[in-house]
Design a protein around this motif. Structure first.
Motif, mmCIF file in Angstrom:
data_model
loop_
_atom_site.group_PDB
_atom_site.id
_atom_site.type_symbol
_atom_site.label_atom_id
_atom_site.label_comp_id
_atom_site.label_asym_id
_atom_site.label_seq_id
_atom_site.Cartn_x
_atom_site.Cartn_y
_atom_site.Cartn_z
ATOM 1 N N HIS A 17 0.335 -1.533 7.957
ATOM 2 C CA HIS A 17 -1.011 -0.990 7.810
ATOM 3 C C HIS A 17 -1.165 0.389 8.457
ATOM 4 C CE1 HIS A 17 -1.873 -5.188 6.807
ATOM 5 N NE2 HIS A 17 -2.978 -4.746 6.233
ATOM 6 N N ALA A 18 -0.164 0.877 9.165
ATOM 7 C CA ALA A 18 -0.260 2.173 9.842
ATOM 8 C C ALA A 18 -0.519 3.317 8.871
ATOM 9 C CB ALA A 18 1.003 2.452 10.652
ATOM 10 N N ALA A 19 -0.229 3.119 7.599
ATOM 11 C CA ALA A 19 -0.500 4.163 6.610
ATOM 12 C C ALA A 19 -1.987 4.514 6.542
ATOM 13 C CB ALA A 19 0.020 3.755 5.237
ATOM 14 N N TRP A 20 -2.867 3.606 6.967
ATOM 15 C CA TRP A 20 -4.299 3.936 7.011
ATOM 16 C C TRP A 20 -4.549 5.165 7.869
ATOM 17 C CZ3 TRP A 20 -6.537 -1.607 7.850
ATOM 18 C CH2 TRP A 20 -7.007 -2.104 6.632
ATOM 19 N N THR A 21 -3.837 5.273 8.978
ATOM 20 C CA THR A 21 -4.015 6.425 9.857
ATOM 21 C C THR A 21 -3.511 7.692 9.173
ATOM 22 O OG1 THR A 21 -3.650 4.902 11.699
ATOM 23 C CG2 THR A 21 -3.714 7.235 12.225
ATOM 24 N N LEU A 22 -2.426 7.580 8.409
ATOM 25 C CA LEU A 22 -1.927 8.726 7.638
ATOM 26 C C LEU A 22 -2.940 9.160 6.598
ATOM 27 C CD1 LEU A 22 1.742 7.519 7.023
ATOM 28 C CD2 LEU A 22 0.954 9.170 8.754
ATOM 29 N N VAL A 23 -3.569 8.192 5.928
ATOM 30 C CA VAL A 23 -4.600 8.497 4.927
ATOM 31 C C VAL A 23 -5.737 9.265 5.590
ATOM 32 C CG1 VAL A 23 -6.404 7.461 3.482
ATOM 33 C CG2 VAL A 23 -4.052 6.612 3.345
ATOM 34 N N GLU A 24 -6.218 8.766 6.718
ATOM 35 C CA GLU A 24 -7.346 9.402 7.410
ATOM 36 C C GLU A 24 -6.988 10.802 7.887
ATOM 37 O OE1 GLU A 24 -11.237 9.538 8.234
ATOM 38 O OE2 GLU A 24 -10.250 7.781 7.362
ATOM 39 N N ALA A 25 -5.737 11.018 8.260
ATOM 40 C CA ALA A 25 -5.281 12.334 8.720
ATOM 41 C C ALA A 25 -5.045 13.291 7.545
ATOM 42 C CB ALA A 25 -4.011 12.193 9.554
ATOM 43 N N ASP A 26 -5.206 12.797 6.335
ATOM 44 C CA ASP A 26 -5.030 13.589 5.110
ATOM 45 C C ASP A 26 -3.628 14.189 5.009
ATOM 46 O OD1 ASP A 26 -5.817 14.608 2.629
ATOM 47 O OD2 ASP A 26 -6.611 16.469 3.508
ATOM 48 N N ARG A 44 -1.386 13.256 0.652
ATOM 49 C CA ARG A 44 -1.590 13.944 -0.624
ATOM 50 C C ARG A 44 -0.279 14.538 -1.144
ATOM 51 N NH1 ARG A 44 -6.223 14.699 -2.179
ATOM 52 N NH2 ARG A 44 -7.102 14.730 -0.078
ATOM 53 N N GLY A 45 0.080 14.176 -2.377
ATOM 54 C CA GLY A 45 1.295 14.699 -2.995
ATOM 55 C C GLY A 45 2.583 14.069 -2.499
ATOM 56 N N ARG A 46 2.466 13.022 -1.703
ATOM 57 C CA ARG A 46 3.653 12.400 -1.116
ATOM 58 C C ARG A 46 3.833 10.979 -1.639
ATOM 59 N NH1 ARG A 46 3.921 14.241 5.069
ATOM 60 N NH2 ARG A 46 6.029 14.813 4.535
ATOM 61 N N VAL A 47 5.075 10.501 -1.597
ATOM 62 C CA VAL A 47 5.406 9.145 -2.023
ATOM 63 C C VAL A 47 5.680 8.329 -0.767
ATOM 64 C CG1 VAL A 47 6.996 7.723 -3.372
ATOM 65 C CG2 VAL A 47 6.416 10.035 -4.159
ATOM 66 N N SER A 103 -1.754 -4.072 0.335
ATOM 67 C CA SER A 103 -3.206 -3.908 0.186
ATOM 68 C C SER A 103 -3.680 -2.474 0.388
ATOM 69 C CB SER A 103 -3.954 -4.848 1.141
ATOM 70 O OG SER A 103 -3.724 -4.481 2.482
ATOM 71 N N LEU A 104 -2.817 -1.590 0.885
ATOM 72 C CA LEU A 104 -3.199 -0.194 1.105
ATOM 73 C C LEU A 104 -2.911 0.698 -0.094
ATOM 74 C CD1 LEU A 104 -3.107 -1.383 4.025
ATOM 75 C CD2 LEU A 104 -2.427 0.879 4.756
ATOM 76 N N ARG A 105 -2.298 0.156 -1.137
ATOM 77 C CA ARG A 105 -1.889 1.001 -2.274
ATOM 78 C C ARG A 105 -3.045 1.782 -2.863
ATOM 79 N NH1 ARG A 105 0.544 -3.618 -4.847
ATOM 80 N NH2 ARG A 105 -1.205 -5.019 -4.873
ATOM 81 N N THR A 106 -4.220 1.174 -3.009
ATOM 82 C CA THR A 106 -5.364 1.883 -3.580
ATOM 83 C C THR A 106 -5.834 2.992 -2.644
ATOM 84 O OG1 THR A 106 -6.024 -0.071 -4.827
ATOM 85 C CG2 THR A 106 -7.720 1.620 -4.478
ATOM 86 N N ASP A 107 -5.859 2.728 -1.343
ATOM 87 C CA ASP A 107 -6.249 3.760 -0.375
ATOM 88 C C ASP A 107 -5.306 4.959 -0.445
ATOM 89 O OD1 ASP A 107 -8.375 2.176 0.731
ATOM 90 O OD2 ASP A 107 -6.874 1.061 1.853
ATOM 91 N N ILE A 108 -4.020 4.684 -0.549
ATOM 92 C CA ILE A 108 -3.021 5.759 -0.628
ATOM 93 C C ILE A 108 -3.201 6.544 -1.919
ATOM 94 C CG2 ILE A 108 -0.541 6.201 -0.889
ATOM 95 C CD1 ILE A 108 -0.161 3.837 1.169
ATOM 96 N N ARG A 109 -3.372 5.850 -3.017
ATOM 97 C CA ARG A 109 -3.582 6.543 -4.303
ATOM 98 C C ARG A 109 -4.860 7.372 -4.269
ATOM 99 N NH1 ARG A 109 -1.931 1.266 -7.792
ATOM 100 N NH2 ARG A 109 0.331 1.583 -7.720
ATOM 101 N N ASN A 110 -5.936 6.807 -3.723
ATOM 102 C CA ASN A 110 -7.202 7.543 -3.644
ATOM 103 C C ASN A 110 -7.098 8.767 -2.738
ATOM 104 O OD1 ASN A 110 -8.477 5.776 -5.384
ATOM 105 N ND2 ASN A 110 -9.444 4.575 -3.764
ATOM 106 N N ALA A 111 -6.153 8.763 -1.810
ATOM 107 C CA ALA A 111 -5.937 9.902 -0.911
ATOM 108 C C ALA A 111 -4.949 10.909 -1.506
ATOM 109 C CB ALA A 111 -5.437 9.419 0.437
ATOM 110 N N GLY A 112 -4.515 10.673 -2.746
ATOM 111 C CA GLY A 112 -3.629 11.622 -3.419
ATOM 112 C C GLY A 112 -2.156 11.345 -3.276
ATOM 113 N N GLY A 113 -1.804 10.218 -2.680
ATOM 114 C CA GLY A 113 -0.404 9.851 -2.531
ATOM 115 C C GLY A 113 0.046 8.936 -3.656
#
Length: 183
Positions: free
Chosen positions: A107-116, A119-122, A128-138
């Motif tokens: 779940h640590a990817a949530w912090t990466l999402v919030e830090a923006d 975006r543009g990264r794989v 359960s974080l896949r949608t959050d990552i996609r919505n953040a441009g990843g």
């Protein structure tokens, strides 16, 4: 190399802290427990309280300049708390902006999402974080461990505790290569 391990005062999944920590020690690195408050942090084994660990540095009183790399352990509550703390988010963003490698599990990817910084990264994470990552441009992938080379700094991500062996081996290899480049 000094490696920051950023965790909230409560909620880190203990095994996602202790196994990468020990791997870093075994590889000759100096792990440093960084949190949002001084004192100790309470780890968990899923939903049950586990051990406590002493905080060695506080976000806002240290910076990415003091470290060669960053590890973000998971647990559901840990990154959820960190992503609401402006100083913790800025600390993570600082590593990315300086091109320093970052490793995040579960779940640590949530912090990466919030830090923006996705975006543009794989990357990969707990599913359960896949949608959050996609919505953040990843771009989210279902892999044991993923290294993203494009963007500022290397990003190493992993899905879950079952992937810890691969996660530790990979982030240690990436951190060593990045350290050699910086020298």
């Amino acid at each position: 190399m000094r490696i920051a391990f950023l965790i909230a005062p409560e909620g880190v999944e203990q095994v996602e802290l202790t196994e990468p920590w020990q791997a870093a020690v075994d590889a000759g690195h100096e792990p440093v427990l960084v949190s949002t408050a001084p004192g100790t942090v309470q780890a968990f084994d899923h939903l049950d309280k586990a051990d406590t660990f002493p905080v060695q540095a506080v976000v806002g009183e240290t910076s990415a300049d003091s470290f060669g790399a960053l590890v973000l352990p998971g647990g559901v509550a840990n990154p959820d708390f960190l992503r609401t703390d402006e100083k913790a988010v800025a600390f993570v963003r600082d590593f990315a902006e300086r091109g320093r490698p970052v490793a995040a599990i579960c779940h640590a990817a949530w912090t990466l999402v919030e830090a923006d910084v996705v975006r543009g990264r794989v990357l990969t994470s707990w599913p359960s974080l896949r949608t959050d990552i996609r919505n953040a441009g990843g771009t989210w992938v279902d892999e044991r461990v993923r290294v993203c080379d494009h963007g500022p700094g290397k990003l190493v991500t992993s899905r879950r505790p079952d992937d810890l062996k691969a996660f530790c081996e990979t982030f240690l290899d990436v951190f060593a290569r990045e350290s050699e480049k910086a020298a």
